[in-house]
Design an enzyme around this catalytic site. Structure first.
Site, PDB file in Angstrom:
ATOM      1  N   ASP A 529       0.864  -1.185   0.000  1.00 29.89           N
ATOM      2  CA  ASP A 529       0.000   0.000   0.000  1.00 29.89           C
ATOM      3  C   ASP A 529       0.909   1.247   0.000  1.00 29.89           C
ATOM      4  OD1 ASP A 529      -2.270   1.569   0.363  1.00 29.89           O
ATOM      5  OD2 ASP A 529      -2.367   1.243   2.531  1.00 29.89           O
ATOM      6  N   GLU A 532       2.683   5.120  -3.866  1.00 33.70           N
ATOM      7  CA  GLU A 532       2.664   6.144  -4.941  1.00 33.70           C
ATOM      8  C   GLU A 532       3.990   6.888  -5.067  1.00 33.70           C
ATOM      9  OE1 GLU A 532       0.409   5.855  -2.478  1.00 33.70           O
ATOM     10  OE2 GLU A 532      -1.041   4.754  -3.694  1.00 33.70           O
ATOM     11  N   ASP A 609      -9.250   4.204  -1.520  1.00 31.92           N
ATOM     12  CA  ASP A 609     -10.141   4.566  -0.411  1.00 31.92           C
ATOM     13  C   ASP A 609     -11.442   5.194  -0.896  1.00 31.92           C
ATOM     14  OD1 ASP A 609      -8.021   3.623   0.968  1.00 31.92           O
ATOM     15  OD2 ASP A 609      -7.317   5.574   1.680  1.00 31.92           O
TER      16      ASP A 609
HETATM   17  C1  NOJ Z   1      -4.592   3.244   2.885  1.00 33.41           C
HETATM   18  C2  NOJ Z   1      -5.253   2.132   2.132  1.00 33.41           C
HETATM   19  O1  NOJ Z   1      -5.827   2.624   0.958  1.00 33.41           O
HETATM   20  C3  NOJ Z   1      -6.267   1.453   3.015  1.00 33.41           C
HETATM   21  O2  NOJ Z   1      -6.870   0.419   2.321  1.00 33.41           O
HETATM   22  C4  NOJ Z   1      -5.597   0.970   4.285  1.00 33.41           C
HETATM   23  O3  NOJ Z   1      -6.558   0.397   5.128  1.00 33.41           O
HETATM   24  C5  NOJ Z   1      -4.908   2.103   4.985  1.00 33.41           C
HETATM   25  N1  NOJ Z   1      -3.980   2.734   4.090  1.00 33.41           N
HETATM   26  C6  NOJ Z   1      -4.162   1.637   6.232  1.00 33.41           C
HETATM   27  O4  NOJ Z   1      -3.141   0.790   5.909  1.00 33.41           O
END
Ligand code: NOJ
Length: 949
Positions: A529, A532, A609
């Site tokens: 995650d 970017e 998200d």
């Molecule tokens: C951002 C991610 O997009 C999300 O899915 C994740 O739960 C959080 N970071 C925490 O790791």
């Protein structure tokens, strides 16, 4: 709500604004592009044309030399690359004593491309070229042609004599050449978040607005730009094409909108600059987490495309015109043309041109270059259960048990960042996860896997071995001064892994060894995650552009590649967790948030998200479809929505839609209430379970679709235009999905309280409701009842698809289950389909350990044919599957003449074996008939036929 002020508009991004202004100035009729291809420099050899483009600079006699190569590839793809000679030679001076590289970034191909570059043996200069042009014929039987105009420089790509794609037709080619900074009176400074007023077009060079050339500030950070202005821009036009698709990732419609204002259009260009956009907005060209600069243009019966291989921040303007852009394009069936303008901050101009003519051809050609999606392990295409966070190992074990108790199928439980000790990856919080090994074992008992998150930011903490090694070995991204860069993310102050460095990758691999990442096991997989990369205190929530990566390339040059290098490193790490596994690896599973062209080779992605709201559910459909046609089909959205608490109705509808995402994972933010399906109560839990069971029953069909994607690049879920490229009325449809080539068509309900949906049929074939065989026929829209417990799913005549109908807790427990074949017939009584099976885990399929059958129904006979290639492990695998049989054949839409029949004749491997009972149920009141043959006693791995006549 997204914080717009945190992200640049085109106007606030110096190079974007400069290029848009350039485009505006070029609109005037007296404009001529100052770029000329010097005919004396043109050479042609081995399918490649080279030469020098000369750029005239006002009031200067010296011209800037820009070497160009146009490669004509065996695949029929053409590649146009333009560089800057002075920078190739390193003949420039960097400001601020920068250590950055002097060349234009020329390694994007090394990361993104894996094949398809063989030069065309047949490409040849054409003798028919008009004065002032050079023409090359290439492609299948020489039906493609590139007509290269010398002054101004431009290229027209033709197929069968008709112009399909034009480069620099509008004269927007712009390569900001290197120049020294000449000190002049101070230029006005932009205040944070504020745009400068648009400057008037310059009269001469001294009046050019240089305010964004030498440095640029945004969000409290100043970019020092040691090379000054260096952007590239090019217009790419598609005469006669009304629709363009692609360039993910955006929360936008599948058919891209125009971007220069006007009713219902965007004002901003589509932006590609991988970013962590908090609470991203829908219906917007704003950038998101990943970037694939691949676009296709489509009109009735023709698809073409371009791939802009550049990893720097990129913006794409789109305009459409009703009149054909060029006289040569007259006579094309399309009524309008689409003109695009591509703008990148730095790097080479490197464009691949695909001339189709079908969507399948274009996507395939793109995949030849950037690779096809990896064939995932079977568990990875089943149902995943995630949340931020399961709070203890006991909690995980408990959730696992509850799925069992309620008989809800699920394959993977996920751990978000809280499992670590103080967000130090590769550690476990000793208070909450004191026995991770046991947790993994308990989960494995039901054949299930676990995924743990590992992010690229490494906490700066004393005694933390990962950061200490990173520092010692200098494996972190550096700041502009060459020190390891420090920024803020989940763990607090952190460094960032520089996975551009091959030595970093080696080190990274070591961290995942079982001996080093203790507490994990063979059923642990990885989630990458924030790659970017997301930096909470960085400009636009990412890294400064003057940071330095391996090889001293500036972050500016490689930003959009960063995420891919990281998940690539993780992929490699999962191949070598132990000596034994190195020898006989299993297929890794890595989920990534950031991506680039090529990410499909080693990862799945999700759309980040999203909100637990109806419009976000609706937005996920075009986003997932767009990933599919852009070569990266292993895609999904957080089921249920990440932020907020979905109503039970929304949650249920989301599972019904999610059952048709190639990547199917439920996930939720840390502040949300628990929402595992077993908590939903009646009737929701039952309806969600049905949706999950449908996914599991269709897993053989999904897996076959993934196999196809892995060898041809074809999308897994497909939009209307891809399936019906001739159906103009359906080109913008992006709220329903076909599952590969199976004829299965779903239209998810994405509105509250819906009792019905309108589904669009792109042809006149017969479609049957999946559940009750109601018939829908006739091109156009049909209303279908869709109460909460009903998934809108139709079956198009002419297909056969495999199912496994025994209900199990996980896909691992279905490995040797028998198959059901569903044959869907129309008036012509014909159907076809495929099944691909392997062990779902290892790479043995590469040595032939698989079964690949084609099912054909014609003249009243269903037969199974072998379409696999034999390898050294084929026999062994087929033997292993010897006991796996077809337990049922269902024929939908069989003819009325079968009514009196009670037996079918079954032959195995050519010999008539026996008569087996069949049951015919007539279709009443607008429904198709059903024939069921139980236990025809056919093995899945052998040839057989069943005669219904
Ligand atoms: C951002 C991610 O997009 C999300 O899915 C994740 O739960 C959080 N970071 C925490 O790791």
């Amino acid at each position: 709500m997204v914080k717009h002020e945190n992200f640049k508009t085109c106007d606030q991004s110096g190079f974007c604004k400069r290029n848009r202004l350039y485009a505006d100035n070029a609109e005037v009729s007296s404009w001529t592009s100052p770029y000329e291809l010097d005919p004396r420099t043109i050479t042609f050899k081995n399918g490649e044309l080279s030469g020098i483009i000369l750029k005239s600079i006002e009031k200067r006699s010296e011209k800037v030399r820009l070497p160009i190569t146009i490669s004509f590839l065996e695949s029929g793809t053409a590649r146009v690359t333009v560089d800057e000679e002075k920078r190739q030679k390193g003949d420039i001076v960097l400001r601020h004593d920068s250590k950055a590289r002097k060349e234009r970034y020329n390694e994007a191909g090394a990361w993104a491309l894996v094949g398809g570059l063989a030069p065309s043996a047949g490409a040849a200069l054409s003798g028919e070229a008009k004065q002032g042009t050079t023409s090359v014929k290439y492609g299948p039987a020489g039906t493609f042609e590139a007509v290269i105009g010398h002054a101004p420089f431009r290229i027209e790509f033709k197929r069968d004599g008709v112009t399909q794609i034009q480069l620099n037709e509008r004269g927007l080619l712009n390569m900001e050449h290197w120049r020294p900074k000449v000190d002049k009176a101070a230029a006005p400074e932009a205040k944070e978040g504020e745009a400068l007023p648009a400057p008037a077009p310059p009269k001469d060079e001294n009046e050019v607005d240089e305010s964004t050339w030498w440095e640029e500030s945004f969000g409290g950070n100043t970019d020092t730009k040691p090379r000054g202005p260096e952007s590239i821009g090019l217009d790419i036009s598609f005469p006669g094409y009304d629709h363009v698709y692609g360039i993910p990732e955006h929360a936008s419609s599948l058919s891209l909108k125009t971007t220069r204002g006007g009713d219902g259009n965007y004002k901003e260009p589509y932006r590609l600059y991988n970013s962590d956009v908090f609470e991203y907005e829908l219906d917007s060209p704003m950038t998101l987490y990943g970037a694939i600069p691949f676009m296709q243009a489509h009109r009735k019966d023709s698809t073409v495309g371009v791939f802009w291989l550049n990893a720097a921040e990129t913006w794409v303007d789109i305009v459409k015109s009703k009149t054909a852009a060029n006289k040569l394009s007259l006579g094309i069936a399309g009524t309008s043309s689409t003109q695009t303008h591509w703008i990148s901050e730095s790097g080479l101009i490197d464009v691949f041109v695909f001339l189709g003519p079908t969507p399948k051809d274009v996507v395939h050609s793109y995949g030849e270059l950037t690779g096809y999606t990896q064939l995932p392990q079977e568990f990875a295409i089943a149902h995943h259960q995630c949340r931020w966070n399961y709070v203890t190992d006991e909690d995980v074990i408990d959730v696992n048990k509850k799925f069992n108790k309620h008989n809800i199928p699920m394959d993977v439980l996920w751990l978000d960042i809280e499992y670590t000790e103080y967000k130090k990856y590769f550690t476990w919080d000793p208070l909450t996860f004191d026995d991770p090994e046991n947790m993994h074992k308990q989960v494995a008992k039901s054949g299930r896997k676990m995924v743990t998150i590992i992010d690229p930011h490494i906490k700066i903490a004393d005694g933390y071995h990962v950061v200490e090694e990173l520092k010692k070995k200098q494996f972190g991204v550096k700041n502009k001064d060459g020190d390891i860069y420090e920024g803020h993310c989940w763990p607090g102050q952190s460094h960032w892994v520089d996975a551009f460095n091959p030595l970093t990758i080696n080190w990274w691999k070591g961290l995942f060894q079982y001996a080093n990442f203790k507490g994990t096991g063979p059923n642990t997989f990885i989630w990458n995650d924030m790659n970017e990369p997301s930096v909470f205190n960085g400009p636009e929530t990412t890294m400064p552009k003057d940071n330095l990566h391996h090889g001293n390339w500036e972050h500016r040059d490689v930003h959009n590649l960063n995420g891919m290098t990281f998940h690539n490193a993780t992929y490699q790490a999962l191949l070598s967790r132990s000596k034994a596994e190195e020898k006989s690896p299993r297929r890794p599973f890595v989920l990534t948030r950031a991506f680039y062209s090529g990410s499909q080779r080693s990862s799945a992605m999700w759309t980040g998200d999203n909100l637990a709201e109806w419009p976000a559910l609706a937005a996920s459909i075009p986003m997932v479809l767009n990933q599919g046609i852009s070569g990266y089909p292993f895609a999904g959205a957080d089921v249920g929505g990440f932020f907020g608490n979905p109503s039970k109705e929304l949650l249920t509808r989301w599972y019904q839609a999610g059952a048709f995402y190639p990547f199917f994972r439920a996930h939720a933010h840390i502040d949300t209430r628990r929402r595992e399906p077993y908590l939903a109560g009646d009737p929701y839990m039952g309806i969600i379970t049905d949706a999950l069971r449908l996914r599991y029953a269709l897993l053989p069909t999904w897996y076959t679709a993934f196999h196809e994607a892995s060898v041809t690049g074809a999308p897994i879920v497909r939009p209307n235009f891809y399936v019906h490229p001739e159906d103009e009325a359906g080109f913008a449809i992006d709220d329903q999905m076909y599952l590969a080539d199976t004829g299965l068509l779903t239209k998810p309900v994405v509105t509250e309280g819906a009792e019905s949906v309108d589904i669009y049929l792109g042809d006149d074939k017969v479609y049957y409701d999946y559940f009750d065989y109601s018939i829908y026929k006739g091109k156009g829209s049909h209303t279908i009842k869709a109460p909460l417990d009903k998934i809108t799913l139709l079956m198009q005549e002419g297909h056969i698809f495999p199912r496994r109908d025994r209900q199990r807790r996980s896909s691992a427990l279905m490995k040797f289950d028998p198959y059901t074949l569903v044959v869907v017939l129309g008036p012509d009584g014909k159907g076809q389909g495929e099944l691909y099976i392997d062990d779902g885990e290892s790479f043995d399929y590469e040595s032939g350990a698989y079964i690949h059958r084609k099912f054909i129904f014609e003249n009243g006979i269903l037969r199974s044919e072998d379409i696999g290639k034999k390898g050294k492990l084929t026999g062994q695998y087929v033997k292993k599957m010897d006991a796996v049989r077809v337990e049922r054949v269902i024929v939908v839409g069989g003819p009325g003449e079968w009514k009196g029949k009670s037996k079918v004749k079954v032959s195995r491997e050519g010999k008539e074996v026996k008569n087996v009972e069949m049951k015919f149920v007539e279709g009443k009141s607008g429904k198709g008939s059903e024939v069921v043959v139980r236990d025809p006693n056919c093995k899945i791995g052998e040839g057989w036929s069943i005669s219904f006549v």
